[in-house]
Design an enzyme around this catalytic site. Structure first.
Site, PDB file in Angstrom:
ATOM      1  N   GLU A  60       0.822  -1.222   0.000  1.00  0.00           N
ATOM      2  CA  GLU A  60       0.000   0.000   0.000  1.00  0.00           C
ATOM      3  C   GLU A  60       0.847   1.260   0.000  1.00  0.00           C
ATOM      4  O   GLU A  60       1.693   1.478   0.867  1.00  0.00           O
ATOM      5  CB  GLU A  60      -0.945   0.023   1.196  1.00  0.00           C
ATOM      6  CG  GLU A  60      -1.866   1.237   1.201  1.00  0.00           C
ATOM      7  CD  GLU A  60      -2.956   1.190   2.249  1.00  0.00           C
ATOM      8  OE1 GLU A  60      -3.797   2.117   2.269  1.00  0.00           O
ATOM      9  OE2 GLU A  60      -2.971   0.237   3.054  1.00  0.00           O
ATOM     10  N   LYS A 110      -8.400  -0.555   0.425  1.00  0.00           N
ATOM     11  CA  LYS A 110      -9.482  -0.969   1.319  1.00  0.00           C
ATOM     12  C   LYS A 110     -10.457  -1.822   0.518  1.00  0.00           C
ATOM     13  O   LYS A 110     -11.025  -1.368  -0.480  1.00  0.00           O
ATOM     14  CB  LYS A 110     -10.187   0.239   1.918  1.00  0.00           C
ATOM     15  CG  LYS A 110     -11.137  -0.067   3.039  1.00  0.00           C
ATOM     16  CD  LYS A 110     -10.484  -0.812   4.193  1.00  0.00           C
ATOM     17  CE  LYS A 110      -9.424  -0.017   4.912  1.00  0.00           C
ATOM     18  NZ  LYS A 110      -8.859  -0.787   6.067  1.00  0.00           N
TER      19      LYS A 110
END
Length: 597
Positions: free
Chosen positions: A197, A213
């Site tokens: 990420e 997410k």
């Protein structure tokens, strides 16, 4: 000291490695290199020292230095006193500076590959499932009461490492490639981050953030894999979870953005990782003139994807539910390049080491639609990178050699090739053939069980063991509980990592194998082969998506039409007209079940 001479040639070990993927932003390139001992260290032991450390790192980068380091999650109140965190505890494994940066004159080449050293980590869960479920109940209460929309709830895993930190990092990197990886040695601890990420990439006045997410497991077959990806992309729950964080980050980014420059050019993009699909979105902006690195952290830190929304309320609930500091996990790990360009990850998939004590956090975003069973499974999927890296394993095929002929050799070779591609193992078809052919020449007659192994470096070995003829009929026992590993890649692919099977191997006299079933009550396979069930005059075998190995014998009989795939449940065993244990090694063996479910 001459920094142009690589430390490994001066007798000084490489202490820090970075392997940051290109973000796709203009001017972004892959950063892959190494650093020796830092020429200077910037460290913040207290909250009031965090911003000065970031200011100093930015100034040194603008002067032509490299700065590599981290900011711990517990540094958040340095930017906003309303953000709740645990106070750092010197007795805790996460104790250390709130911010730390090594300063270097030059990035050195990535070290040449060295012979792999074995590294092992025995991990212990930091939370019981019952406690996990109680915490989710409290989060759902807070959501129902309007306190929060989403909370990113996490818990630590604790482990003991046998081997070096750098060898563990390389194993983690093989297990979770292609992200924003760093191995940072501060002298007191090692930070081993293989995070996929991106927190932010900031160069000149252009800021890119990419919150992650939304999660789904990878599939057992290409068709199932694509179906799971499509389901994630279409999931109202996962999209809502993602857009909540996108909105939070848009709001955070507006604090340092020029008016009307915040935009979302890409929403709900899917990223394939070895064990999971993840959903990401891009949020971009142009930063205001005079914005500093400390200002960027004050606006964005911690990343909303690891807090929840609203951030202040979510972090307050995290502080109440999580018993210990997160440490570097969920903080930020990054690189400042000469000239000032800054790239930081969100350190998920991150291990910290102090001596031989290891710590790694696992978590997920909890919304009103989240269920304890699904979130617990998501945690299992997310920790798969640890399972890969924490114990060495080889790829395995077991073949029958009968009078100089290897049974189904092409199919076994193809299956091992697929496993090598999945795990990133080196593959040399000619080397595999030479290894098997040599063994065949040595055993021209008789019945043999051949064990073919392949290491991560592509080294193959083969052994032959005398094998008796297969029995005409065998007895099977039913597993006493659901097979927890049914969704594991160490079920879908055949390797030497077999402890999950060995734990269920039969011990009673006369029992040949154990029949397994998953948490949905679906039959899967035996510990050493597949299963066939005669029902309505047709032989059926469990579908791959139930969680089982695609056996070579199973595939052979499916192609022949003797077998058909179906979802078979425990109740179907009561109605079965016949059972068979099947695999390529022993063939088709009639079976009976010792006990009814």
């Amino acid at each position: 000291m001459n920094d142009t001479v690589p430390p490994q040639f001066r007798g000084e070990p490489l202490r820090t490695l970075i392997d940051f993927a290109s973000t796709g932003a203009a001017g972004s390139i892959r950063l892959r290199g190494a650093f020796g001992a830092p020429r200077q260290v910037l460290a913040a032991q207290t909250l009031d020292a965090v911003r000065p450390v970031l200011d100093a790192a930015q100034a040194l980068a603008q002067q032509g230095h490299w700065c590599v380091g981290y900011v711990r999650y517990e540094a958040a109140p340095a930017f906003d006193a309303s953000l709740s965190v645990h106070a750092a505890n010197a007795a805790d494994a996460s104790e250390g500076p709130l911010a730390w940066f090594g300063v270097y004159h030059e990035m050195l080449p990535w070290p040449e590959p060295a012979p792999e050293a074995e590294v092992r980590v025995d991990w212990q869960a930091g939370i019981a499932q019952a406690e996990f479920e109680r915490s989710l109940t409290e989060i759902h209460r807070a959501i129902a009461d309007g306190e929060v929309y989403q909370v990113n709830y996490t818990a630590p895993l604790q482990g003991r490492v046998q081997g070096s930190a750098h060898d563990l990092f390389l194993a983690l990197l093989r297990a979770q490639p292609g992200g924003f990886a760093a191995c940072i040695d501060t002298g007191e601890e090692h930070v081993l981050s293989v995070s996929p990420e991106l927190f932010f990439d900031w160069r000149d006045d252009r800021m890119l953030t990419r919150p992650m997410k939304g999660t789904a497991p990878r599939g057992a077959t290409p068709e199932q894999d694509q179906a799971l990806a499509a389901a994630l992309a279409a999931s109202a729950k996962e999209r809502a979870e993602n857009v909540m964080i996108v909105d939070l980050i848009r709001n955070d980014l507006s604090r340092v953005a020029r008016p009307f420059s915040v935009r979302v050019p890409r929403l709900f993009q899917l990223q394939s990782l070895p064990s999971v699909w993840q959903m990401t979105s891009d949020v971009e902006a142009l930063t205001r003139e005079g914005t500093t690195l400390a200002d960027v952290f004050a606006a964005l830190f911690p990343c909303g994807s690891v807090t929840g929304a609203p951030k202040v309320s979510a972090m307050r609930l995290i502080r109440a539910l999580e018993p210990a500091p997160r440490g570097v996990y969920c903080g930020a790990v990054g690189v400042l390049q000469p000239g000032g360009a800054a790239t930081f990850n969100v350190p998920i998939r991150t291990v910290t080491l102090r001596g031989h004590a290891a710590r790694c956090g696992i978590g997920s975003g909890i919304t009103s639609g989240a269920t304890a069973a699904d979130e617990w499974q998501e945690w299992r999927h997310k920790r798969a990178f640890l399972d890969r890296a924490s114990q060495p394993f080889e790829l395995l095929e077991t073949l029958a050699l009968a009078d100089g002929v290897l049974r189904h050799a092409d199919a076994h070779r193809a299956r091992m090739r697929q496993a090598a591609a999945h795990f990133g193992y080196a593959w040399d078809e000619r080397h595999i053939d030479d290894t098997l052919n040599q063994l065949v020449r040595q055993h021209p007659a008789g019945l043999w069980r051949v064990r073919l192994l392949l290491t991560a470096q592509g080294q193959a070995t083969a052994q032959a063991f005398a094998m008796p003829a297969a029995p005409a009929r065998v007895r099977l026992q039913l597993a006493p509980s659901a097979f927890e590993a049914a969704d594991s890649e160490f079920v879908r692919f055949k390797t030497t990592r077999r402890a999950h099977y060995d734990a269920l191997a039969p011990t009673a006299p006369g029992v040949f194998d154990t029949l397994l079933w998953n948490r949905h009550g679906e039959i899967t396979e035996c510990t050493r082969g597949n299963i066939a069930v005669l029902q309505g005059g047709r032989w059926l075998t469990p579908a791959l998506h139930c969680g089982l190995l695609a056996g070579v014998g199973r595939d052979h009989w499916l192609r022949e039409g003797r077998l058909s795939e179906a979802v078979l449940r425990l109740d179907d065993l009561r109605r079965a007209e016949g059972l068979a244990f099947i695999n390529s090694l022993r063939g088709w063996i009639d079976a009976e079940l010792e006990t009814s479910p």
